[in-house]
Design a protein around this motif. Structure first.
Motif, PDB file in Angstrom:
ATOM      1  N   UNK A 141      55.559  70.925  37.745  1.00 22.45           N
ATOM      2  CA  UNK A 141      57.000  70.979  37.980  1.00 22.45           C
ATOM      3  C   UNK A 141      57.687  69.763  37.372  1.00 22.45           C
ATOM      4  N   UNK A 142      57.238  69.399  36.166  1.00 21.51           N
ATOM      5  CA  UNK A 142      57.751  68.215  35.484  1.00 21.51           C
ATOM      6  C   UNK A 142      57.822  68.494  33.984  1.00 21.51           C
ATOM      7  N   UNK A 143      58.880  68.015  33.354  1.00 20.84           N
ATOM      8  CA  UNK A 143      58.969  68.084  31.903  1.00 20.84           C
ATOM      9  C   UNK A 143      58.685  66.700  31.341  1.00 20.84           C
ATOM     10  N   UNK A 144      58.016  66.658  30.201  1.00 22.76           N
ATOM     11  CA  UNK A 144      57.612  65.382  29.619  1.00 22.76           C
ATOM     12  C   UNK A 144      57.828  65.396  28.107  1.00 22.76           C
ATOM     13  N   UNK A 145      57.662  64.248  27.504  1.00 23.66           N
ATOM     14  CA  UNK A 145      57.679  64.138  26.057  1.00 23.66           C
ATOM     15  C   UNK A 145      58.819  63.320  25.495  1.00 23.66           C
TER      16      UNK A 145
END
Length: 180
Positions: A86-90
């Motif tokens: 439940x996390x967006x990264x980059x």
């Protein structure tokens, strides 16, 4: 050589026996399995983190609880992470997280990023040389989609090649599209 190097050099099939797998810890949102064979030693961590509607503190406490659930004697073992993070990264890259198909920076993702860094895990789907096709894994009822699910692999393992993709053939038997 490392255990996984020896696997590729064998000519006979390798199998998991019941005594090779042991549940190290679990609760309703995670499962940690100790894998100890003559050819492989690691932890497999299946994790379902709280959704982004929760406060940052709730999310951070959850990732801290997951870390603490790993028995001290196993904390140095390589981890294979299977996560509905439940996390967006980059947006911020490192050796753990690439910038491929990145999302905007979200403070609520910091605890997840800290966990993978702490356990020396990398996310192949975030690296262009690994990810094949679109990386979105979740679709909102509005139709927007994001990558919030990840397979993480130990940085300590040597990889000749690693390919990640979002499967279109898995049928989770749900009424509407959600996680891919």
């Amino acid at each position: 050589g490392r255990a996984h190097d020896r696997v590729s050099q064998r000519s006979c099939p390798l199998y998991f026996c019941d005594n090779h797998l042991k549940i190290a810890a679990f609760n309703s949102r995670f499962l940690i399995v100790k894998v100890a064979t003559p050819y492989l030693r690691c932890l497999v961590v299946a994790a379902h983190a709280p959704h982004t509607g929760n406060d940052e503190e709730v999310i951070r406490d959850w990732w801290d609880t997951l870390h603490e659930a790993i028995p001290g004697s196993l904390r140095e073992w390589p981890i294979i992470l299977l996560s509905d993070a439940n996390a967006t990264v980059g947006a911020t890259t490192s050796r753990h997280i690439g910038g491929y198909q990145s999302a905007r920076e979200e403070p609520k993702s910091e605890a997840f990023e800290a966990f993978i860094s702490q356990h020396d895990v990398w996310l192949p789907a975030t690296f262009e040389e690994c990810q094949s096709g679109q990386g979105a894994t979740w679709t909102h009822t509005s139709g927007s989609s994001r990558r919030i699910d990840y397979v993480g692999l130990p940085l300590s393992w040597n990889y000749q090649k690693c390919t990640s993709w979002v499967s279109e053939t898995i049928d989770p038997t749900i009424v509407r599209a959600d996680h891919s």
